[in-house]
Scaffold this motif. Structure first.
Motif: not given
Ligand SMILES: NC(=O)C1=CN([C@@H]2O[C@H](COP(=O)(O)OP(=O)(O)OC[C@H]3O[C@@H](n4cnc5c(N)ncnc54)[C@H](OP(=O)(O)O)[C@@H]3O)[C@@H](O)[C@H]2O)C=CC1
Ligand SMILES: O=C(O)[C@@H]1CCC=N1
Length: 265
Positions: A175-176, A178-179, A183, A201, A240, A245, A249
């Motif tokens: 998940y991180f 992908r974030f 970014m 980033t 968001f 968001i 999530v």
């Protein structure tokens, strides 16, 4: 000293080889079973472990760690069962696969630990949840504790929460990542080069993660400290929140947990 056999030495299998060695086990006590000889040679060279055949690995191991994909388990268990000694601890890293199903496939074997790790295990910064079957002895529990301490942090959890844990910490690193990808793309869209966007980033995420661990503040307090009244951050967070968001999530995490449950079949 325990002899450990590993069947399936891909991403997680390798992370556990590294953790076993960090936990104090001699590389010569680790036997790995691989499908591709070149992978075996790579790991033998890197860690000093030995590549051994399936039957010999199983019959000579005090601990047998399963690191294959869940889809391969039904084919593998009948090949393991005839060689498994009753006192050998079987550790499964497989998403979804229950202790009961593994036990059944191993002719009623009861010394089984089900572990859900994550990829930061490779750096000794993993988060693992584990559940133990009734036949796990105190010494075997100590072995699991010691091993998981070498992977990072660990939590003993009821088995029915394993799939929830998969949706939280097992899949969580993705998940991180992908974030971070999003970014970086966002920074490029604002005019930065890919290289600068990546530097900005990644260091932002690394620094923020360190604050979560070291500051003692909650994520909410840390977020509020960035968010000036009527400032720039508030505008971003508004986007968001408008997009929902929290629900996005939560839905994603539930989808991972649901898929983990399906992998039990
Ligand atoms: N990756 C992750 O973030 C996490 C994974 N897990 C679980 O860990 C397990 C492994 O995942 P991961 O490491 O990502 O997968 P990988 O595909 O990286 O590793 C699986 C390995 O098993 C080998 N393999 C498959 N069948 C056999 C066999 N019969 N005998 C010997 N070796 C075999 C594969 O060989 P080959 O290279 O030839 O395909 C491969 O090296 C999965 O069950 C997954 O659910 C749990 C938590 C997190
Ligand atoms: O994607 C998967 O199924 C595994 C489980 C958690 C992380 N990887």
């Amino acid at each position: 000293m325990s002899r450990v056999g590993i069947i399936g030495a891909g991403t997680m299998g390798e992370a556990f080889i590294a953790a076993l060695i960090r936990s104090g086990l001699q590389p010569s006590s680790i036997a790995i079973v691989v499908r591709r000889q070149e992978r075996g040679q790579e790991l033998a060279k890197k860690y000093g472990v030995t590549v051994v055949g399936l039957a010999e690995t199983i019959s000579s191991s005090d601990v047998l760690l399963l690191g294959i994909k869940p889809q391969g388990l039904s084919e593998l268990l009948p090949a393991i069962a005839p060689h498994l000694r009753p006192q050998t601890l079987v550790i499964s890293l497989l998403a979804g696969k229950t202790i009961a199903a593994i036990s059944e496939g191993l002719s009623g074997h009861t010394a089984i630990a089900r572990v859900m790790p994550n990829t930061p295990t490779l750096l000794g910064k993993g988060m693992a949840g584990y559940s133990l079957a009734t036949g796990v002895t105190e010494d075997q529990k100590k072995f699991v504790d010691q091993l998981l301490t070498a992977t990072g942090k660990s939590l003993l959890i009821p088995e029915e929460l394993q799939n929830a844990l998969t949706g939280t910490s097992g899949s969580g690193p993705a998940y991180f990542f992908r974030f971070v990808e999003a970014m970086i793309d966002g920074a490029i869209a604002l005019g930065l080069s890919r290289e600068d966007a990546t530097t900005l980033t990644v260091q932002t995420i690394v620094g923020s993660a360190a604050m979560l661990e070291e500051s003692g503040d909650s994520p909410t307090v840390l977020r509020e400290k960035v968010t000036s009244l009527k400032g720039a951050t508030a505008e971003a967070l508004g986007v968001f929140n408008e997009a929902g968001i929290s629900k996005i999530v939560a839905d994603a995490m539930a989808a991972s947990a649901k898929r983990a449950a399906e992998l039990a079949q």
